[in-house]
Design an enzyme around this catalytic site. Structure first.
Site, short mmCIF file in Angstrom:
data_model
loop_
_atom_site.label_atom_id
_atom_site.label_comp_id
_atom_site.label_asym_id
_atom_site.label_seq_id
_atom_site.Cartn_x
_atom_site.Cartn_y
_atom_site.Cartn_z
N ASP A 7 99.11 68.85 50.25
CA ASP A 7 99.21 70.17 50.15
C ASP A 7 99.13 70.85 51.58
O ASP A 7 97.91 71.22 51.90
CB ASP A 7 98.55 70.85 49.23
CG ASP A 7 99.08 70.28 47.72
OD1 ASP A 7 100.10 70.12 47.40
OD2 ASP A 7 97.98 70.20 46.78
N LYS A 66 106.89 70.75 38.65
CA LYS A 66 106.66 71.28 37.33
C LYS A 66 107.92 71.95 36.80
O LYS A 66 108.00 73.10 36.33
CB LYS A 66 105.63 72.32 37.15
CG LYS A 66 104.03 71.69 37.42
CD LYS A 66 102.95 72.25 37.28
CE LYS A 66 101.63 71.65 37.45
NZ LYS A 66 101.50 71.29 38.87
N PRO A 174 95.13 65.42 37.43
CA PRO A 174 94.71 66.41 38.57
C PRO A 174 93.51 66.89 38.28
O PRO A 174 92.87 66.85 37.11
CB PRO A 174 95.79 67.27 38.64
CG PRO A 174 96.20 67.45 37.10
CD PRO A 174 96.06 65.93 36.57
N VAL A 176 90.59 66.30 40.17
CA VAL A 176 89.23 65.79 40.65
C VAL A 176 88.85 66.39 42.14
O VAL A 176 89.86 66.76 42.87
CB VAL A 176 89.77 64.27 40.86
CG1 VAL A 176 88.43 63.50 41.41
CG2 VAL A 176 89.99 63.52 39.62
N GLY A 180 86.49 70.43 40.06
CA GLY A 180 85.24 70.00 39.33
C GLY A 180 85.22 68.79 38.63
O GLY A 180 83.94 68.46 38.47
N GLY A 184 86.65 59.30 38.85
CA GLY A 184 86.35 58.19 37.77
C GLY A 184 86.11 58.78 36.40
O GLY A 184 86.51 57.91 35.47
N ARG A 198 92.56 67.94 48.39
CA ARG A 198 91.72 68.50 49.54
C ARG A 198 90.44 67.68 49.60
O ARG A 198 90.03 67.64 51.04
CB ARG A 198 91.07 69.95 49.13
CG ARG A 198 92.27 71.06 49.44
CD ARG A 198 91.85 72.51 48.87
NE ARG A 198 92.17 72.40 47.32
CZ ARG A 198 91.80 73.35 46.68
NH1 ARG A 198 91.55 74.44 47.14
NH2 ARG A 198 92.19 73.35 45.29
#
Lengths: 226, 226
Positions: A7, A66, A174, A176, A180, A184, A198
């Protein structure tokens, strides 16, 4: 495994930015794919995307627009995305089968493009409408031959539900890092890929950040097998 | 009243094509706005849009990307659309309030951009998930100050429902012409604008086609008042 969300920050040259990040992490054993989202494509169109996706070689190349339109419109956009080099695209399952998902699936099948359906999202509002239909949406998309699903790493119960309904489909998660979830968490719940943006792309050393995340993923899965 | 869907054919220069059509119908008393959709923006980005929207002067300028993402992403895209000159944008109400619609609405309010929510669609698959929540979606969007709604001209019962729930919101109806609805059908059911594309843009004489459609709309409304 990691799908890297590329992004580009608004004021950068998206092509240069994406290629620079990619060159630093390409070949990492945990890197399974790249994902490019709506903001960068809306701002600049698809012309700059081609060279980035060429650099991505045989990684999974996901267009995250989307899509949520009637079949005829989604097909035009899918054609454009495939021409630019994407081999997978994210659609909203909530548009329903007839005249929307079925037409997209027909087109995708005959052009070798993988379709990935959003069946739950990471924000709280996902519970208001979307999550009330997750099971039915998974079943509809499975019957149309969808390749995978998006379910949020921030809510592992949704990942477990999708995994139960679709044992052999791919699940992309998405949320991770910046949103928050810990690396894993989603894999332990049954996801195949964690989408990370990011936490890698804005790190001083992206490859080092990817090392760290891959190591956390490995440890999370290891604790599961114990 | 008509909102003209400017959907440039794939192989044309979108800027030249849109400006040429617009120059032929601009100033027509039935023309209330223009709408540009996802395919043209995905293919070429937003740079060519600006001159088209400048030509559209004080007409309503609608970006039809059917946004359906988390709030942070929708805000970035809305910012881009506003910078390009759009003053209205179409979103999917289905993504829900918290963390999605509410954040888009906050941004739109402070930047004077009109938000328009899809609460029903023209394809049969809309009944599978979307139409089961039309009332609740209208209420959510009204409480967030949305300016208008999209409901299909091909299913006037949905327009009537939205009009009943939202007496003073604007209703835009696609599906007139190529998709089967007759001009005036949606207006009679309570819509404010009929979205018309190919029936005008692909006509040998677009202004003449607009005349004919406006006349049909007038007659349909007249028969209602009798």
């Amino acid at each position: 495994m990691i799908v890297l969300a590329l992004d580009p920050p608004p004021s950068t040259d998206p092509e240069r930015w994406c290629r620079s990040i990619l060159s630093r992490v390409f070949g990492h054993p945990a890197l399974a794919g790249v994902k490019i989202g709506l903001p960068a494509i809306v701002a600049r169109g698809l012309s700059w995307v081609q060279s980035v996706l060429r650099d991505a070689r045989d990684l999974l190349k996901v267009a995250d627009l989307k899509l949520a339109d009637v079949g005829a419109i989604m097909r035009i956009v899918l054609e454009n995305l495939a021409s630019a080099g994407f081999d997978a695209a994210i659609l909203h399952a909530f548009v329903g089968r007839e005249g929307a998902l079925d037409e997209a699936a027909d087109w995708a099948k005959s052009h070798g493009v993988k379709l990935i359906a959003v069946v739950s999202m990471s924000h709280p509002g996902s519970r208001q409408f979307i999550d009330r239909h997750t099971s039915e949406m998974v079943e509809t998309c499975l019957s149309l031959g969808f390749w995978g699903f998006v379910a949020p790493a921030t809510r592992v119960d949704m990942i477990k539900l999708v995994r139960k309904l679709a044992p052999s489909a791919k699940i992309l998660s998405p949320g991770v890092g910046a949103q928050g979830a810990r690396p894993g968490d989603a894999l332990r719940a049954g996801a195949d890929y964690e989408i990370v943006g990011r936490a890698i792309t804005r790190a001083p050393d992206p490859r080092e950040a990817m090392n760290r995340i891959a190591e956390e993923q490995r440890r999370a899965l290891e604790s599961l097998n114990r």
